[in-house]
Each structure stands twice: as C-alpha cells, then as structure tokens.
Design a protein around this motif. Sequence first.
Motif, PDB file in Angstrom:
ATOM      1  N   ASP A 152       0.810  -1.231   0.000  1.00  0.00           N
ATOM      2  CA  ASP A 152       0.000   0.000   0.000  1.00  0.00           C
ATOM      3  C   ASP A 152       0.836   1.270   0.000  1.00  0.00           C
ATOM      4  O   ASP A 152       0.281   2.373  -0.022  1.00  0.00           O
TER       5      ASP A 152
ATOM      6  N   THR B 127       0.218   3.708  -3.048  1.00  0.00           N
ATOM      7  CA  THR B 127      -1.075   4.402  -2.973  1.00  0.00           C
ATOM      8  C   THR B 127      -1.042   5.490  -1.913  1.00  0.00           C
ATOM      9  O   THR B 127      -1.517   6.617  -2.140  1.00  0.00           O
ATOM     10  N   ALA B 128      -0.482   5.179  -0.738  1.00  0.00           N
ATOM     11  CA  ALA B 128      -0.414   6.147   0.351  1.00  0.00           C
ATOM     12  C   ALA B 128       0.431   7.359  -0.039  1.00  0.00           C
ATOM     13  O   ALA B 128       0.065   8.505   0.262  1.00  0.00           O
TER      14      ALA B 128
ATOM     15  N   LYS C 198      -1.596   9.580  -2.547  1.00  0.00           N
ATOM     16  CA  LYS C 198      -2.662  10.345  -1.907  1.00  0.00           C
ATOM     17  C   LYS C 198      -2.097  11.447  -1.014  1.00  0.00           C
ATOM     18  O   LYS C 198      -2.674  12.537  -0.919  1.00  0.00           O
TER      19      LYS C 198
ATOM     20  N   ASN D   6      -6.475  16.768  -3.241  1.00  0.00           N
ATOM     21  CA  ASN D   6      -7.191  15.637  -2.664  1.00  0.00           C
ATOM     22  C   ASN D   6      -8.686  15.908  -2.676  1.00  0.00           C
ATOM     23  O   ASN D   6      -9.133  17.017  -2.408  1.00  0.00           O
TER      24      ASN D   6
ATOM     25  N   THR E 249      -8.760   7.514   2.335  1.00  0.00           N
ATOM     26  CA  THR E 249      -7.923   6.525   1.661  1.00  0.00           C
ATOM     27  C   THR E 249      -7.680   5.370   2.625  1.00  0.00           C
ATOM     28  O   THR E 249      -7.255   5.586   3.758  1.00  0.00           O
ATOM     29  N   ARG E 250      -7.952   4.154   2.172  1.00  0.00           N
ATOM     30  CA  ARG E 250      -7.751   2.988   3.022  1.00  0.00           C
ATOM     31  C   ARG E 250      -6.437   2.304   2.658  1.00  0.00           C
ATOM     32  O   ARG E 250      -6.146   2.064   1.490  1.00  0.00           O
ATOM     33  N   TYR E 251      -5.649   2.027   3.668  1.00  0.00           N
ATOM     34  CA  TYR E 251      -4.400   1.309   3.464  1.00  0.00           C
ATOM     35  C   TYR E 251      -4.020   0.617   4.762  1.00  0.00           C
ATOM     36  O   TYR E 251      -4.652   0.826   5.809  1.00  0.00           O
TER      37      TYR E 251
ATOM     38  N   GLU F 235      -8.222   4.160   7.606  1.00  0.00           N
ATOM     39  CA  GLU F 235      -8.716   5.102   6.602  1.00  0.00           C
ATOM     40  C   GLU F 235      -8.267   6.494   7.012  1.00  0.00           C
ATOM     41  O   GLU F 235      -8.439   6.881   8.162  1.00  0.00           O
TER      42      GLU F 235
END
Length: 396
Positions: free
Chosen positions: A176, A179-180, A183, A192, A197-199, A212
């Motif tokens: 992740d 992605t983190a 974001k 944003n 954002t979920r990780y 999140e």
Amino acid sequence: SEEKYRMLLDFASDAFFQGDTNGNLITVNNRAIDLTGYSREELLKMNIKDLFSKEVLDSSPLRYDKLLAGETFKTEREVLKKDGKWVTVEMTSKQMPDGTFQSFFRDITERITAEKEIKASEEKFTSIVRGLSDMIMILDDTGRISYISPSVTKILGYSEIEMLGSDPLEYVTLEDKSTAREKLNEVVVAKNDGLPTRYSVYRKDGSICFIETVGVNMLNNKTVNGIVLFSRDVTERLKAASLEKENAQLFEELVTKNIDPILIVSFEGKILFANPASYKLADLDESFQLIGQSYAGFMKEEEAVKAFEDLITVKMTGGPLYKDYEMFTSKGEIKLVSTSGVKIIFKGMEANLVAIRDITEQKKADQILRLSESNLRNSQRVAKVGHYDLDFATGI
C-alpha cells in the motif's frame, strides 16, 4: 425636575424598581412593566420579593443587610413573570439617602443561554478530544511527523519519541506504500478530493492494522502549520463486514428459504422482515408492502391484544414463548397458527423472531377425530343397553 427624571427612567433600557423600607414597590418604569408582564398598577401593589419564587429566595435571599451597610449589591436572579415564564436578570440594588431602595434589572436571559450553550459546546469538545478514538497526525513542511495524538500510541503501539521526526510512509505496508504516497502528495498540492484513503500499516508488534485517512493541508494556518492526517482504525469494521456477509448468507439459507413462515417484529408490533412463506400464509403477493405493517392487521382485536401482551413477555424474558393464535388472510380466510417467539438483535435493535406453523388442517383433523371418538362412545353406550350373553350349548 421630577418629571424629567421620570421620563429618563421610562426610556431606560433596564427595568427600574423603587421600594420603601419594607420592600413594597412605590415606583417602576416602563421597562419593568415589559419585563415582568404586570401592569404598573399591579406592580405598585406588590413587594419586590413577589417577583421571585420561594426556591430562588431560599437559595439567594434579598440582601437588605448589605444595602443597609451602604453597599451596592449586584447579583443574578430568575424573575417569575406574570405568564409563569422565567427571565434571568442581573439585579443591581442600593439604598438611597431617604431610606428607600432602588434596583435596576437587566435582562441577561440571552447572554446566560449563550453562555450555557458555549459551555456545553466546550464540554462536548473537551469530552470528544479526551475520548477521541481517531488518530491525528501532523506533518511539518518537510513531510516529517511533528505531532501524534494519544490514540496513535494506543492503536499502533509506537511512542511519541519513536514517531516524531520520522517519515509516516515508514509504517505503511509495502503493497500500500505507493497508494499512500500518491494520496499524500495530492494533499500537499491541495488536489485531494476529501475522500478517505484505506491502506494498511504495521503496528509495533508486527501485526497489520487497516486504517482510513483523510488529509488536510493547513501549512498556511499559523496555528497548525502542517499537514493534518485524520486516521481511523477500520480493522474490526472490515472483519465485521466480512462476518456480516457470512451471516447474511446464513440468514438467506436458514430464514429466507425456510418453508415455514418467519417474521421479525419490533416490540411496537411493526413487521420488520417477512420471508416468502409468510406472504403465502396470508395469501399476499410478494409485491405487497408487508414491511412496516402491524401484525394486528391480520387478527381480530381481542386476538391482537393477546398477541401484544405475549410480545411484551418476550421482550421482558427473552423467550422462547410458544403460543397459538387465530388469524385471517387477505381473503378473509380464518387460519390457526402455532408460533414460537424469541428476542434477537435485528439491524441493531431488539426484535421478536417469530417462527410460524399453520395448524389449521391439524386442528380440523383433531376435531374430526374427537367427534369420531365421541360418536363411537355413544354407539357403544347404545349397544350396551340391549346386550345379553347366549350359551350356544344350552341355547339359553
């Protein structure tokens, strides 16, 4: 002049009361009339203490002792108006050289209400902050952690010393991390969309925590001067969602597809769920909106009252409770049903799970059997009246 003095009093924004040495009112202005709801004539027949309830006077007596000592006394009191409503005033009193007293009442009801609302808001905010389960993290202009809330340590296990000055991406799992980072960069450049954002991140003990996060760029805020990350631990929620899915499948197999009618009824008597067999029992098309209807709509009044009493029994005891009822279908056909009720939690609320069995034909068969047995017994009694024994050897 006295007329000019009286005119000034009548135009004053505060209510004015003048009383004699015993507290009997002798002069009031227009604002006093507006404030109390009494007419001038009514007020001039009253004593100053008549404006307050016994409870107010008991808890905060009129301080004539301070007035006699030459003090100007200021206090807050609740005045009881003529219409029974309360108004909070700031009361400023002083004894005059002629022995009378003068009191000015300033209506502070709105101020007191505002102060109470502010206090309640502050207490609520303080309570929220102290018990906040969400994690708050602030990054400085270099992207390093400059602040963590106590909940970060509580959830992830890292101390403040361990995290301050570190890169927040160090704690993100490898799958992740990309992605983190993407974001987080969007937050920095204010692109944003505000969606969480979920990780996944590593706890100090090596376990995985799903979170999140919503980020807000507050670098231009002199007080904050950083990127604020609001994060919530959703590990249990994801587990619960998975379990809920499994439970939904189990519910589908055990309840929805059950050949016997099954209802879930609120303890107010409203139908919350009905499986297809329930519609069949009541001769209803499944397009009919049964949810939200009262079960009493399918019973006579006396039967519905009995069923409601049984419903309360299930609520109090938890069940199971076994009862038989008489109901009627949408076509007016009378049916006899045997039920078992037990208290459950349905969609977060207590409810009664009712399993139903149509015993109409069974009852009819029982009645026929009982009638047949009765007829048989009657026949036996009739036969016994003319009965005698014959000896074939003697013919007698």
